[in-house]
Write an enzyme that holds these catalytic residues in place. Structure first.
Site, PDB file in Angstrom:
ATOM      1  N   GLN A   1       0.857  -1.193   0.000  1.00 29.92           N
ATOM      2  CA  GLN A   1       0.000   0.000   0.000  1.00 29.92           C
ATOM      3  C   GLN A   1       0.892   1.241   0.000  1.00 29.92           C
ATOM      4  O   GLN A   1       1.504   1.570   1.018  1.00 29.92           O
ATOM      5  CB  GLN A   1      -0.873  -0.042   1.262  1.00 29.92           C
ATOM      6  CG  GLN A   1      -1.857   1.075   1.407  1.00 29.92           C
ATOM      7  CD  GLN A   1      -2.509   1.045   2.796  1.00 29.92           C
ATOM      8  OE1 GLN A   1      -1.941   0.502   3.743  1.00 29.92           O
ATOM      9  NE2 GLN A   1      -3.684   1.614   2.921  1.00 29.92           N
TER      10      GLN A   1
ATOM     11  N   SER B   1       1.183   6.351   2.620  1.00 25.55           N
ATOM     12  CA  SER B   1       1.852   7.322   3.501  1.00 25.55           C
ATOM     13  C   SER B   1       3.125   7.885   2.873  1.00 25.55           C
ATOM     14  O   SER B   1       3.849   7.193   2.155  1.00 25.55           O
ATOM     15  CB  SER B   1       2.244   6.658   4.824  1.00 25.55           C
ATOM     16  OG  SER B   1       1.131   6.102   5.448  1.00 25.55           O
TER      17      SER B   1
ATOM     18  N   SER C   1       4.393  -1.412   4.264  1.00 22.15           N
ATOM     19  CA  SER C   1       4.472  -2.804   4.745  1.00 22.15           C
ATOM     20  C   SER C   1       4.569  -3.753   3.557  1.00 22.15           C
ATOM     21  O   SER C   1       3.817  -3.633   2.589  1.00 22.15           O
ATOM     22  CB  SER C   1       3.228  -3.171   5.553  1.00 22.15           C
ATOM     23  OG  SER C   1       3.039  -2.273   6.603  1.00 22.15           O
TER      24      SER C   1
ATOM     25  N   GLU D   1      -9.497  -1.664   5.285  1.00 21.76           N
ATOM     26  CA  GLU D   1      -8.406  -1.880   6.231  1.00 21.76           C
ATOM     27  C   GLU D   1      -8.947  -1.892   7.665  1.00 21.76           C
ATOM     28  O   GLU D   1      -8.648  -2.780   8.448  1.00 21.76           O
ATOM     29  CB  GLU D   1      -7.359  -0.766   6.063  1.00 21.76           C
ATOM     30  CG  GLU D   1      -6.113  -0.985   6.904  1.00 21.76           C
ATOM     31  CD  GLU D   1      -4.953  -0.079   6.489  1.00 21.76           C
ATOM     32  OE1 GLU D   1      -5.182   0.906   5.762  1.00 21.76           O
ATOM     33  OE2 GLU D   1      -3.824  -0.370   6.913  1.00 21.76           O
TER      34      GLU D   1
HETATM   35  C1  LIG Z   1       3.355  -1.141  11.565  1.00 25.41           C
HETATM   36  C2  LIG Z   1       2.940  -0.069  10.583  1.00 25.41           C
HETATM   37  C3  LIG Z   1       2.654  -0.415   9.289  1.00 25.41           C
HETATM   38  C4  LIG Z   1       2.269   0.559   8.340  1.00 25.41           C
HETATM   39  N1  LIG Z   1       2.043   0.171   7.048  1.00 25.41           N
HETATM   40  C5  LIG Z   1       1.731   1.101   6.125  1.00 25.41           C
HETATM   41  C6  LIG Z   1       1.571   0.733   4.742  1.00 25.41           C
HETATM   42  O1  LIG Z   1       1.695  -0.437   4.372  1.00 25.41           O
HETATM   43  N2  LIG Z   1       1.303   1.688   3.829  1.00 25.41           N
HETATM   44  C7  LIG Z   1       1.157   2.993   4.185  1.00 25.41           C
HETATM   45  O2  LIG Z   1       0.878   3.797   3.296  1.00 25.41           O
HETATM   46  N3  LIG Z   1       1.327   3.393   5.482  1.00 25.41           N
HETATM   47  C8  LIG Z   1       1.612   2.477   6.454  1.00 25.41           C
HETATM   48  N4  LIG Z   1       1.808   2.847   7.760  1.00 25.41           N
HETATM   49  C9  LIG Z   1       1.781   4.280   8.080  1.00 25.41           C
HETATM   50  C10 LIG Z   1       0.584   4.717   8.896  1.00 25.41           C
HETATM   51  O3  LIG Z   1      -0.601   4.699   8.139  1.00 25.41           O
HETATM   52  C11 LIG Z   1       0.917   6.120   9.414  1.00 25.41           C
HETATM   53  O4  LIG Z   1       2.011   5.969  10.303  1.00 25.41           O
HETATM   54  C12 LIG Z   1      -0.250   6.752  10.119  1.00 25.41           C
HETATM   55  O5  LIG Z   1      -1.236   7.116   9.199  1.00 25.41           O
HETATM   56  C13 LIG Z   1       0.180   8.008  10.936  1.00 25.41           C
HETATM   57  O6  LIG Z   1       0.899   8.886  10.159  1.00 25.41           O
HETATM   58  P1  LIG Z   1       2.290   9.491  10.651  1.00 25.41           P
HETATM   59  O7  LIG Z   1       3.153   8.362  11.090  1.00 25.41           O
HETATM   60  O8  LIG Z   1       2.788  10.394   9.585  1.00 25.41           O
HETATM   61  O9  LIG Z   1       1.937  10.331  11.962  1.00 25.41           O
HETATM   62  P2  LIG Z   1       1.368  11.822  12.011  1.00 25.41           P
HETATM   63  O10 LIG Z   1       0.246  11.942  11.064  1.00 25.41           O
HETATM   64  O11 LIG Z   1       2.507  12.767  11.863  1.00 25.41           O
HETATM   65  O12 LIG Z   1       0.801  11.884  13.490  1.00 25.41           O
HETATM   66  C14 LIG Z   1       1.639  12.121  14.646  1.00 25.41           C
HETATM   67  C15 LIG Z   1       0.732  12.162  15.882  1.00 25.41           C
HETATM   68  O13 LIG Z   1      -0.207  13.260  15.774  1.00 25.41           O
HETATM   69  C16 LIG Z   1      -1.549  12.794  15.920  1.00 25.41           C
HETATM   70  N5  LIG Z   1      -2.417  13.532  14.990  1.00 25.41           N
HETATM   71  C17 LIG Z   1      -2.156  13.848  13.699  1.00 25.41           C
HETATM   72  N6  LIG Z   1      -3.197  14.515  13.160  1.00 25.41           N
HETATM   73  C18 LIG Z   1      -4.144  14.607  14.128  1.00 25.41           C
HETATM   74  C19 LIG Z   1      -5.445  15.180  14.177  1.00 25.41           C
HETATM   75  N7  LIG Z   1      -5.982  15.792  13.121  1.00 25.41           N
HETATM   76  N8  LIG Z   1      -6.137  15.085  15.342  1.00 25.41           N
HETATM   77  C20 LIG Z   1      -5.601  14.467  16.429  1.00 25.41           C
HETATM   78  N9  LIG Z   1      -4.365  13.904  16.444  1.00 25.41           N
HETATM   79  C21 LIG Z   1      -3.642  13.976  15.307  1.00 25.41           C
HETATM   80  C22 LIG Z   1      -1.503  11.323  15.516  1.00 25.41           C
HETATM   81  O14 LIG Z   1      -2.551  10.604  16.108  1.00 25.41           O
HETATM   82  C23 LIG Z   1      -0.130  10.897  16.038  1.00 25.41           C
HETATM   83  O15 LIG Z   1      -0.218  10.573  17.411  1.00 25.41           O
HETATM   84  C24 LIG Z   1       2.180   1.909   8.733  1.00 25.41           C
HETATM   85  C25 LIG Z   1       2.452   2.266  10.066  1.00 25.41           C
HETATM   86  C26 LIG Z   1       2.834   1.286  10.983  1.00 25.41           C
HETATM   87  C27 LIG Z   1       3.133   1.700  12.395  1.00 25.41           C
END
Ligand SMILES: Cc1cc2nc3c(=O)[nH]c(=O)nc-3n(C[C@H](O)[C@H](O)[C@H](O)COP(=O)(O)OP(=O)(O)OC[C@H]3O[C@@H](n4cnc5c(N)ncnc54)[C@H](O)[C@@H]3O)c2cc1C
Length: 409
Positions: free
Chosen positions: A106, A109, A141, A224
């Site tokens: 996928q 991100s 992933s 998902e």
């Molecule tokens: C094990 C694992 C597998 C993954 N696999 C995939 C994959 O296969 N493909 C893919 O595309 N992505 C994948 N991801 C990514 C995942 O979807 C993102 O990590 C997730 O969407 C959060 O984005 P970020 O890490 O950029 O955090 P950020 O968006 O930067 O968030 C940081 C913090 O701020 C909080 N926050 C942000 N915006 C808001 C809001 N509007 N209101 C309240 N709180 C907020 C969040 O909850 C978090 O605590 C994976 C992540 C993990 C951990």
């Protein structure tokens, strides 16, 4: 359990043979519609609801057969393409997922687009019958074993940010795609960063219409959440696709491997709970009233999660049921981590051979993940607040301003 289970069991008795190669067995499952029974028949499924799916999985489990392919292709790409793809795309792109010939990842991100996914900056610029793709994806992933990717990229930066995105079935085996594994604290590299540099995708591989990718991506995200929050009958299976190398292995051998714990993915379910209780009994810890109380609470959480999944099948179920199920799964992992660490004590910090201890260690190390992937807990609560409770959306200029004119950090 009823007619569907009986019919499936009859089919299995005429088709399952542990000497078959994994690829042959999966092809049989796919041809019969049992690889993904909840897909409509026109998309290679059997049009069953989730209880029908449970019957199929129960019949496979009872027969000791290898389950359908695992992974994001089956979980996300297949239902998304079944819903949004053309009949030609279903035949050409979806069917190889069902037979396990292709594994998917996928590509959503990006370094600056996680929770706020619609801020993504990867671009797909039209060039004749193709699009030229540039950008960086992260946390991908299974990217290292993927043949194809669900790619969302910006095809029109002059449209508001949610409206200039398109969704593609993207070939990972091409020049310009660089997949670099990222090792997490489990010691494994589940995910990767993916650099895309002048790669190409044919226009005929766009899923849905040009500029409509945000809506298609939301279908993927809903599938998902549905699958991450749901309880299902566990089945031994293995990684599909041309890179993992399982297709030519013996199906029976794969079943044995998973049963011996070599390839299992831990889940904080009732089986885990029973093993935890057994270990606590063996170690004489069950006299501790606090631990007993927490173990009962954990059992209740597992049961509540099962009931939430059941409730989600009802036609009048709240549209937030998948979000609630996903939140509960985060809580289950957190609680499983705390309980495992309490029962195992110092042993929780030591790596061990495949065993319950190894499974518990895996859960402890992996436990922060479920509260992040597929949309963080905070984001799930935002969705429930806005779409179900009717709370006001976060204010901002994003709805109507062209993406190219939005401030960037
Ligand atoms: C094990 C694992 C597998 C993954 N696999 C995939 C994959 O296969 N493909 C893919 O595309 N992505 C994948 N991801 C990514 C995942 O979807 C993102 O990590 C997730 O969407 C959060 O984005 P970020 O890490 O950029 O955090 P950020 O968006 O930067 O968030 C940081 C913090 O701020 C909080 N926050 C942000 N915006 C808001 C809001 N509007 N209101 C309240 N709180 C907020 C969040 O909850 C978090 O605590 C994976 C992540 C993990 C951990």
């Amino acid at each position: 359990m009823g007619a569907i289970k009986d019919e499936t069991a009859k089919w299995i008795s005429g088709n399952w043979d542990s000497n078959l190669e994994v690829g042959e067995w999966w092809q049989r499952l796919a041809d019969a519609g049992y690889a993904h029974p909840t897909l409509p028949e026109v998309a290679g499924g059997r049009g069953y609801d989730r209880s029908g799916n449970t019957e199929v999985r129960t019949a496979l489990a009872d027969a000791g057969a290898l389950g359908p392919p695992t992974g994001l292709g089956m979980m996300l790409a297949a239902p998304t393409i079944a819903k949004n793809g053309s009949p030609e795309q279903i035949e050409r792109i979806l069917k190889p997922i069902l037979s396990g010939k292709q594994a998917w990842c996928q590509l959503f991100s990006e370094p600056n687009a996680g929770s706020d996914l619609a801020s993504l900056a990867s671009s797909a610029i039209r060039d004749g019958d193709e699009f030229i793709v540039n950008g960086q994806k992260v946390w991908t992933s299974g990217g290292q074993i993927a043949d194809m990717g669900m790619l969302i990229a910006r095809t029109d930066p002059d449209k508001p940010k949610h409206r200039g995105i398109s969704y593609f079935a993207f070939d990972m085996h091409q020049k310009g795609v660089d997949v670099r594994p990222l090792t997490e604290m489990t010691g494994r590299a589940i995910f990767n960063e993916v650099f895309i540099d002048d790669a190409r995708v044919p226009a005929e591989d766009m899923i849905g219409e040009d500029g409509n990718g945000w809506r298609v991506a939301n279908d993927t995200l809903m599938f998902e959440r549905l699958s991450l929050g749901a309880n299902s009958v566990p089945l031994p299976s293995c990684t599909p696709g041309s890179i993992a190398g399982n297709l030519s292995r013996s199906a029976g051998e794969m079943v044995n491997r998973v049963h011996s714990g070599e390839d299992g993915v831990p889940s904080p379910n009732l089986t885990f709970w029973k093993q935890l209780v057994q270990l606590a009994e063996k170690q004489g810890q069950m006299q501790d009233p606090v631990l007993r109380d927490r173990l009962v609470n954990f059992w209740a959480l597992v049961e509540l999660n099962r009931l939430t999944a059941l409730r989600g099948r009802h036609p009048d179920a709240s549209p937030a049921t998948p979000n609630i199920g996903k939140l509960m799964m985060s809580e289950l992992f957190r609680e499983a981590r705390e309980l495992s660490a309490t029962v195992l004590g110092m042993d929780a910090t030591l790596r061990s051979e495949p065993s319950f201890q190894a499974m518990a260690q895996e859960i402890i190390m992996f436990s922060p993940g479920p509260a992040i992937y597929g949309g963080t807990d905070q984001v799930q609560r935002n969705i429930i607040g806005e779409r179900v409770l009717g709370l006001p959306r976060e204010p901002g200029p994003e709805k109507d301003t062209p993406f190219s004119a939005l401030p960037k950090n």
